[in-house]
Design a protein around this motif. Structure first.
Motif, mmCIF file in Angstrom:
data_model
loop_
_atom_site.group_PDB
_atom_site.id
_atom_site.type_symbol
_atom_site.label_atom_id
_atom_site.label_comp_id
_atom_site.label_asym_id
_atom_site.label_seq_id
_atom_site.Cartn_x
_atom_site.Cartn_y
_atom_site.Cartn_z
ATOM 1 N N LEU A 53 -54.193 -18.169 -103.700
ATOM 2 C CA LEU A 53 -53.417 -17.790 -104.115
ATOM 3 C C LEU A 53 -52.540 -16.637 -103.514
ATOM 4 C CD1 LEU A 53 -55.949 -17.094 -107.027
ATOM 5 C CD2 LEU A 53 -53.217 -17.547 -107.350
ATOM 6 N N LYS A 54 -53.011 -16.093 -102.171
ATOM 7 C CA LYS A 54 -52.567 -14.965 -101.651
ATOM 8 C C LYS A 54 -51.122 -16.102 -100.901
ATOM 9 C CE LYS A 54 -53.210 -11.547 -98.275
ATOM 10 N NZ LYS A 54 -53.933 -10.238 -97.814
ATOM 11 N N LEU A 55 -52.419 -16.907 -99.708
ATOM 12 C CA LEU A 55 -51.047 -18.199 -99.029
ATOM 13 C C LEU A 55 -49.642 -18.385 -100.394
ATOM 14 C CD1 LEU A 55 -50.610 -19.444 -96.311
ATOM 15 C CD2 LEU A 55 -51.879 -21.765 -96.957
ATOM 16 N N THR A 56 -50.187 -18.870 -101.434
ATOM 17 C CA THR A 56 -48.965 -19.356 -102.015
ATOM 18 C C THR A 56 -47.691 -18.385 -102.289
ATOM 19 O OG1 THR A 56 -50.280 -21.148 -103.162
ATOM 20 C CG2 THR A 56 -49.076 -20.677 -104.228
ATOM 21 N N HIS A 57 -48.181 -17.637 -102.656
ATOM 22 C CA HIS A 57 -47.325 -16.385 -102.928
ATOM 23 C C HIS A 57 -47.612 -15.531 -101.706
ATOM 24 C CE1 HIS A 57 -48.094 -17.535 -107.277
ATOM 25 N NE2 HIS A 57 -49.014 -17.911 -106.917
ATOM 26 N N GLN A 58 -47.565 -15.740 -100.920
ATOM 27 C CA GLN A 58 -46.979 -14.871 -99.472
ATOM 28 C C GLN A 58 -45.997 -14.007 -99.028
ATOM 29 O OE1 GLN A 58 -49.833 -14.002 -97.633
ATOM 30 N NE2 GLN A 58 -48.805 -12.880 -95.794
ATOM 31 N N THR A 75 -56.953 -11.147 -107.132
ATOM 32 C CA THR A 75 -57.857 -10.796 -106.952
ATOM 33 C C THR A 75 -59.023 -10.003 -107.947
ATOM 34 O OG1 THR A 75 -57.101 -10.545 -105.067
ATOM 35 C CG2 THR A 75 -59.539 -9.510 -105.386
ATOM 36 N N ASP A 76 -58.641 -8.729 -108.736
ATOM 37 C CA ASP A 76 -59.538 -7.910 -110.224
ATOM 38 C C ASP A 76 -59.487 -9.218 -111.036
ATOM 39 O OD1 ASP A 76 -60.374 -5.617 -109.145
ATOM 40 O OD2 ASP A 76 -57.845 -6.414 -108.103
ATOM 41 N N LEU A 77 -58.337 -9.985 -111.574
ATOM 42 C CA LEU A 77 -57.593 -10.728 -112.565
ATOM 43 C C LEU A 77 -58.367 -11.783 -112.130
ATOM 44 C CD1 LEU A 77 -55.065 -8.292 -114.091
ATOM 45 C CD2 LEU A 77 -57.573 -7.729 -114.624
ATOM 46 N N TYR A 78 -58.027 -12.591 -111.454
ATOM 47 C CA TYR A 78 -57.157 -13.734 -111.591
ATOM 48 C C TYR A 78 -58.719 -14.665 -110.459
ATOM 49 C CZ TYR A 78 -55.211 -18.773 -111.582
ATOM 50 O OH TYR A 78 -54.287 -19.970 -111.884
ATOM 51 N N ALA A 79 -59.165 -14.492 -109.947
ATOM 52 C CA ALA A 79 -59.512 -14.731 -108.997
ATOM 53 C C ALA A 79 -60.716 -13.748 -108.843
ATOM 54 C CB ALA A 79 -59.579 -15.774 -107.235
ATOM 55 N N PRO A 80 -61.459 -13.103 -109.062
ATOM 56 C CA PRO A 80 -62.364 -12.061 -109.531
ATOM 57 C C PRO A 80 -63.729 -11.344 -108.793
ATOM 58 C CG PRO A 80 -62.600 -13.224 -111.840
ATOM 59 C CD PRO A 80 -61.842 -13.185 -111.112
ATOM 60 N N ALA A 81 -64.052 -10.682 -108.066
ATOM 61 C CA ALA A 81 -64.849 -10.914 -107.177
ATOM 62 C C ALA A 81 -66.237 -10.577 -107.782
ATOM 63 C CB ALA A 81 -64.772 -10.387 -105.671
ATOM 64 N N SER A 82 -67.401 -9.894 -107.799
ATOM 65 C CA SER A 82 -68.635 -9.888 -108.108
ATOM 66 C C SER A 82 -68.458 -8.694 -108.755
ATOM 67 C CB SER A 82 -70.225 -9.878 -107.390
ATOM 68 O OG SER A 82 -71.108 -9.562 -108.688
ATOM 69 N N MET A 83 -68.175 -8.192 -110.313
ATOM 70 C CA MET A 83 -68.331 -6.983 -111.247
ATOM 71 C C MET A 83 -69.476 -6.800 -111.535
ATOM 72 S SD MET A 83 -64.819 -5.639 -109.558
ATOM 73 C CE MET A 83 -63.321 -6.416 -109.361
ATOM 74 N N VAL A 225 -46.479 -17.611 -112.656
ATOM 75 C CA VAL A 225 -46.693 -18.237 -113.769
ATOM 76 C C VAL A 225 -46.133 -19.423 -113.917
ATOM 77 C CG1 VAL A 225 -46.405 -18.748 -116.761
ATOM 78 C CG2 VAL A 225 -47.135 -16.401 -115.943
ATOM 79 N N ALA A 226 -44.315 -19.243 -113.630
ATOM 80 C CA ALA A 226 -43.931 -20.559 -112.856
ATOM 81 C C ALA A 226 -44.895 -21.342 -111.646
ATOM 82 C CB ALA A 226 -42.719 -20.285 -113.396
ATOM 83 N N ARG A 227 -44.876 -20.790 -110.888
ATOM 84 C CA ARG A 227 -45.694 -21.254 -109.480
ATOM 85 C C ARG A 227 -47.083 -21.548 -109.735
ATOM 86 N NH1 ARG A 227 -44.196 -17.023 -104.847
ATOM 87 N NH2 ARG A 227 -42.123 -17.389 -104.425
ATOM 88 N N GLU A 228 -47.839 -21.181 -110.105
ATOM 89 C CA GLU A 228 -48.872 -21.641 -110.826
ATOM 90 C C GLU A 228 -49.334 -22.901 -111.876
ATOM 91 O OE1 GLU A 228 -52.188 -20.705 -109.462
ATOM 92 O OE2 GLU A 228 -50.378 -19.985 -107.659
ATOM 93 N N GLN A 229 -48.916 -22.855 -112.705
ATOM 94 C CA GLN A 229 -48.446 -23.817 -113.616
ATOM 95 C C GLN A 229 -47.669 -25.683 -113.176
ATOM 96 O OE1 GLN A 229 -45.218 -22.065 -116.768
ATOM 97 N NE2 GLN A 229 -47.003 -21.435 -117.692
#
Length: 249
Positions: A53-58, A75-83, A225-229
């Motif tokens: 995700l970070k690379l796609t939206h660099q 990071t917190d919302l789309y690809a959350p680590a251990s919470m 959203v457009a990019r991820e779609q």
């Protein structure tokens, strides 16, 4: 640990009832996942996706006004680590939340919980698809990821995941424009620490601070959203370079 807090709390609105059910579903999934043999694989997958995700939206990350907001969104919302502690604390304070928070905030929390639940369910399913092919998640390649992705039984959930990021992000943006919220977060830090809720407080304050720094959040979210779609379409259609996007996206 706090499941009884959820089941024993009387709820009086549809928003509170929805949040209660989502928290119960999320609680049960988290505890089942904690003992799953592919738990470490889900962590590897979450880390791989966060890096992707970070690379796609660099290009967006390189804009100072967006860095903190993107980090929170992706990071917190789309690809959350251990919470785990944060999530346990949400269960713990649920009775107070439904008593004191208005329905529109309960709806936003519901969206956040649903997003976390779907994301972790998808990570586990992807780990299972990789395991079926004897692929180690710790050495995942783009080609292997895409093959497992196409074998998924939950493509509709993946579409919903992207839209939930947009919905939650837009709702958070509306709330942070209220100066009272920032004052409350500042004043509540010490009580939160005394109640062992500092991780939950830090999560909320991090989101608030990140979004306060951003302008035109709706345009940023629309672009994400457009990019991820498009990425999703590329993967499903077997595009040789699924994460390479046209300049106008």
């Amino acid at each position: 640990m706090y499941r009884e807090r959820l089941t024993d709390t009387e709820v009086r609105s549809e928003s509170a009832r929805r949040l209660q059910q989502l928290l119960l579903d999320y609680h049960d999934f988290r505890h089942a996942k904690a003992g799953h043999r592919l738990l470490e694989s889900t962590h590897d997958i979450a880390g791989w996706q966060a890096s992707r995700l970070k690379l796609t939206h660099q290009d967006l990350y390189q804009q100072p006004a967006y860095q903190a907001g993107l980090q929170f969104l992706l990071t917190d919302l789309y690809a959350p680590a251990s919470m785990t502690r944060r999530d346990d604390n949400i269960d713990r304070v649920f009775p107070k939340m439904v008593k004191w928070l208005p329905d529109h905030l309960l709806e936003t929390l519901s969206g956040l919980v649903e997003l976390n639940l779907i994301t972790q369910q998808l990570d586990l399913e992807l780990a299972e698809r990789l395991d079926e092919r004897d692929i180690q998640a710790s050495f995942l390649t783009t080609e292997q990821y895409c093959k497992a992705y196409r074998a998924s039984q939950k493509l509709e959930q993946r579409k919903k995941q992207v839209m939930l990021v947009a919905d939650v992000g837009q709702q958070l943006d509306r709330y942070v424009r209220n100066r009272t919220l920032g004052w409350l977060l500042s004043m509540s830090r010490t009580p939160a620490e005394m109640a062992n809720l500092s991780d939950l407080h830090d999560f909320l304050h991090r989101g608030y601070s990140a979004f306060r720094k951003m302008d035109k959040v709706d345009l940023l979210i629309d672009r994400l959203v457009a990019r991820e779609q498009r990425v999703m379409e590329n993967i499903i259609n077997g595009h040789p370079e699924p994460f390479t996007l046209p300049d106008d996206l």
